[in-house]
Design a protein around this motif. Structure first.
Motif, PDB file in Angstrom:
ATOM      1  N   THR A   1       1.470   5.462  -6.514  1.00 22.98           N
ATOM      2  CA  THR A   1       0.386   4.947  -7.772  1.00 22.98           C
ATOM      3  C   THR A   1       1.001   4.849  -9.369  1.00 22.98           C
TER       4      THR A   1
ATOM      5  N   PRO B   1      -7.435   0.179   0.235  1.00 28.31           N
ATOM      6  CA  PRO B   1      -6.936  -0.246   1.040  1.00 28.31           C
ATOM      7  C   PRO B   1      -7.500  -1.009   1.939  1.00 28.31           C
TER       8      PRO B   1
ATOM      9  N   ARG C   1       2.999   1.724   7.804  1.00 31.01           N
ATOM     10  CA  ARG C   1       2.114   3.062   6.983  1.00 31.01           C
ATOM     11  C   ARG C   1       1.901   4.086   7.478  1.00 31.01           C
TER      12      ARG C   1
ATOM     13  N   HIS D   1       0.459  -0.972   0.072  1.00 32.55           N
ATOM     14  CA  HIS D   1       0.118   0.034   0.255  1.00 32.55           C
ATOM     15  C   HIS D   1       1.166   0.933  -0.386  1.00 32.55           C
TER      16      HIS D   1
ATOM     17  N   THR E   1      -4.482   3.286  -2.316  1.00 28.89           N
ATOM     18  CA  THR E   1      -3.643   3.033  -2.656  1.00 28.89           C
ATOM     19  C   THR E   1      -3.310   2.026  -3.189  1.00 28.89           C
TER      20      THR E   1
END
Length: 358
Positions: free
Chosen positions: A136, A224, A250, A132, A192
Motif C-alpha cells: 500500500t 476491496p 489472496r 489487492h 487494500t
C-alpha cells in the motif's frame, strides 16, 4: 468536431520524441466516447494509442489516470500477472493535452458473456486479487487517496445521504441503505490497494486469460469489496469462479460481510447514476435513475435472499443485479484505454486528486 487521424498522428509525433508514424486509424470500441483516439503504427514496427479528451470530465479522468500510471512503477507492475498501459508522452492541444500510450493486445468481453467456471472468470478473480495484494505504501507516496475502513464507511454514508437529499430516493431504499451503513460489523475490514473503477470493460482478454487491465484513474487504498461488486452481475457460476479464484489467491475468505458490502456497492450504483444526472443537469438521466430506483425497490422486496445487514431486508439476487446494470442508459462502451460510458463513478474524494493531476 472529432480530430482527424492525421491531426492525431501529428500530435503524437510532437508528444513522443523520435516517434515516426507510418499509419493511423480510428481506435474506439463503439459509440461516441469522451476522447478522440487513434491507433498509430510506427515505422519501427511499434504500435501506440493517442487519446485527446473532449470534455472536462474526460480531462479530469485522464489526468488522474496519468498520475496512477506513473505511480505504477516497474517494480509494482512486476507483481501483477497482467499488463498495464505505459505512458509514452504528451502534447498540449486546444486547452487540454494529448496523451500517447503503448498499445496492449487483447479484446473486451461483455459481463454477460463471461462463461461459467474457473477459466476467464478465474483469471479475472486472480487479477483483482493481485491488485489487492500490492503493497500500500506506493499509493500514498504518489499522493493518491489512502482511506481507512472508517473513511470508506464515511464516504459510503455520505453517498447515501447525498442521494437522500435529492428527495428522489424511495424511503424503503433510504432506510435499507442507512441500516446497512449503521451495521458496524459490516465495516470491519483491512483496506487494500484497489483499482476503484473496475468493470468488465477494464479487462483486455484473450481466450481465457486476462492480458491487461485499463483505466486506473480511481487508484487508491480502500475497500476491496468496491472492486468486486460488478462481478455479481455475471452468470452465477462465473461469479462463483471469480470469487473462488480471488479468495484462493489472496488466501482470505470472501465472508458474509465482504459479499454484503459488494452487494451494497452494486445497489448504490443507481444512486451514483442519480447524482451524476443531477450534477450534469440532465433530466433524462435523473428520470431514468428514478425509474431504476423504483424497480430496485420492487426487486428487493420480491426476493427473499441474504440481507445487507441484520436490520435490512433482502438484497438483490445476482440475476437482478445484472438486469439493473444492463438497464443503465447511455453509451456503456468505451474508447481506447477509457472507462465505460453511461454511469459515471462518483469519486469518494475527488478533491484529493486535483492537486496530483498535474
Amino acid at each position: 468536431m472529432a480530430r482527424s487521424h492525421l491531426t492525431l498522428a501529428a500530435l503524437a509525433t510532437s508528444a513522443v520524441p523520435g516517434l515516426e508514424v507510418s499509419g493511423a486509424r480510428s481506435y474506439t470500441l463503439g459509440g461516441a466516447g469522451e476522447f478522440d483516439s487513434a491507433l498509430l503504427s510506427g515505422r519501427d514496427g511499434g504500435t501506440s494509442v493517442i487519446r485527446v479528451p473532449t470534455s472536462q470530465a474526460a480531462e479530469t479522468e485522464q489526468s488522474a489516470d496519468l498520475v496512477a500510471l506513473r505511480a505504477l512503477t516497474t517494480g509494482i507492475r512486476s507483481r501483477l500477472p497482467f499488463d498495464v498501459p505505459t505512458y509514452l508522452g504528451q502534447a498540449p492541444v486546444g486547452g487540454t493535452r494529448a496523451i500517447v500510450y503503448d498499445f496492449l493486445p487483447g479484446h473486451h468481453i461483455d459481463v454477460d458473456d463471461i462463461p461459467p467456471g474457473d477459466g476467464l472468470a478465474g483469471s479475472i478473480g486472480h487479477a483483482i486479487a493481485a491488485i489487492h495484494m500490492l503493497p500500500t505504501n506506493f499509493v500514498g507516496e504518489a499522493g493518491l487517496p489512502v482511506l481507512s475502513a472508517a473513511e470508506c464507511h464515511t464516504s459510503t454514508t455520505a453517498l447515501i445521504e447525498s442521494a437522500a437529499s435529492t428527495g428522489l430516493l424511495p424511503s424503503a431504499l433510504r432506510d435499507r441503505w442507512r441500516d446497512a451503513s449503521a451495521d458496524q460489523s459490516l465495516w470491519q475490514f483491512q483496506p487494500t490497494v484497489v483499482n476503484g473503477a473496475l468493470t468488465a470493460d477494464s479487462f483486455l482478454v484473450e481466450d481465457e486469460t486476462v492480458l491487461a487491465v485499463l483505466g486506473w484513474s480511481a487508484l487508491r487504498v480502500g475497500d476491496p469489496a468496491r472492486d468486486l461488486h460488478w462481478l455479481l452481475a455475471m452468470n452465477p457460476e462465473a461469479t462463483e469462479g471469480a470469487l473462488g479464484a480471488y479468495a484462493s489467491t489472496r488466501q482470505v475468505a470472501t465472508d458474509r460481510q465482504f459479499t454484503q458490502r459488494a452487494m451494497l456497492y452494486a445497489e448504490l450504483e443507481v444512486a451514483r447514476w442519480l447524482l451524476h444526472g443531477r450534477e450534469v443537469r440532465d433530466q433524462s438521466i435523473v428520470d431514468d435513475a428514478v425509474q431504476m430506483l423504483d424497480g430496485l425497490v420492487d426487486r428487493v422486496h420480491s426476493n427473499a435472499v441474504t440481507p445487507l445487514s441484520t436490520a435490512t431486508g433482502p438484497i438483490l439476487a445476482i440475476d437482478d443485479v445484472e438486469a439493473m446494470l444492463d438497464r443503465t442508459p447511455g453509451d456503456r462502451s468505451s474508447d481506447a484505454y477509457g472507462h465505460a460510458g453511461g454511469m459515471k463513478p462518483v469519486e469518494e474524494d475527488q478533491s484529493d486528486r486535483n492537486s496530483a493531476a498535474e
